[in-house]
Motif scaffolding. Sequence first.
Motif, short mmCIF file in Angstrom:
data_model
loop_
_atom_site.label_atom_id
_atom_site.label_comp_id
_atom_site.label_asym_id
_atom_site.label_seq_id
_atom_site.Cartn_x
_atom_site.Cartn_y
_atom_site.Cartn_z
N LEU A 165 0.82 -1.20 0.00
CA LEU A 165 0.00 0.00 0.00
C LEU A 165 0.86 1.26 0.00
N TYR A 166 2.01 1.19 0.65
CA TYR A 166 2.93 2.34 0.64
C TYR A 166 3.42 2.62 -0.78
N ILE A 222 1.75 1.89 -3.50
CA ILE A 222 0.59 2.46 -4.21
C ILE A 222 0.44 3.93 -3.86
N TRP A 223 0.60 4.23 -2.57
CA TRP A 223 0.49 5.62 -2.13
C TRP A 223 1.57 6.49 -2.78
N LYS A 245 -4.88 14.12 0.05
CA LYS A 245 -3.82 13.40 0.76
C LYS A 245 -4.16 13.22 2.23
N ILE A 287 -6.76 10.23 2.13
CA ILE A 287 -6.35 8.93 1.62
C ILE A 287 -5.31 8.27 2.52
N ALA A 288 -4.34 9.04 3.01
CA ALA A 288 -3.28 8.45 3.84
C ALA A 288 -3.84 7.75 5.08
N LEU A 326 -5.68 4.50 4.04
CA LEU A 326 -4.80 3.38 3.71
C LEU A 326 -4.34 2.66 4.98
N SER A 380 -7.49 0.96 6.61
CA SER A 380 -7.95 -0.21 5.85
C SER A 380 -7.05 -1.41 6.10
N THR A 381 -5.75 -1.16 6.25
CA THR A 381 -4.82 -2.26 6.56
C THR A 381 -5.13 -2.86 7.93
N GLU A 440 -13.81 -3.82 5.99
CA GLU A 440 -13.48 -2.59 5.27
C GLU A 440 -14.71 -1.71 5.08
#
Length: 250
Positions: A86-87, A89-90, A102, A105-106, A109, A112-113, A168
Amino acid sequence: MSDSNSFISHLIELRSRLLKAVLSILVIFVPLAFFAQDLYHLLATPLLNAMPDNSQMIATDVGAPFFAPFKLTLVLAFFLAIPFVLYQIWGFIAPGLYRNEKKLIAPLLLSSTLLFYAGIAFAYFVVFPVIFAFFAGIEISGVAFTTDISSYLAFVLKLFFAFGLAFEIPVAVILMCWAGITDAASLRAKRPYVIVGVFVVGMLLTPPDIISQSLLAVPMWILFEIGILIGALYSPKSDEEEKEEHQEVS
């Protein structure tokens, strides 16, 4: 820089980040491979504890004793590498986002993990002992309760993904509210349909008893409510609300 050169540079960066993501999975997989048999035994523990005395799992395929633990280890390596994946992807999408995007979304992410891991842990520690005890308690004359290791692995992985994705729900609700697809008020109005829906999902993914169904449905409902509470903070403001805020500031 021309559009073609920019497109090529994006493809190169995408390839680089995909390779890093795959490499991270392999780096985790290699040391875990030495403990593949132990990892499979740990995964099978909830079922083994529910099975009758002096019974054991079986392998109906010649290569199953090797490939089943191998497959489990590979999937586990992917699960553990999810934060780094995911990092990457980010890192690829962040340059194209606005500052307010940002900020949203950050955290999503990261959350969600953690929610995905929480769903897997909930399935293993809470759901598996209940459903396997239910299955083991069903007695059919002339049928011995034995389970093939490959079939068990496939069944367990499906439940892991199902519970991981089910957890999720808050992230999905927040994203829909933030994108303006819906809002908290509309979701609250649809609450009766959501409650019915989560119990239908619980019925489809768990054994046909109310306890197992509730173990999936109730957390999904709670997570939905949490998503509504947080999603209300990210819902786009109406024109009237923006005018009121502007008048208050002025």
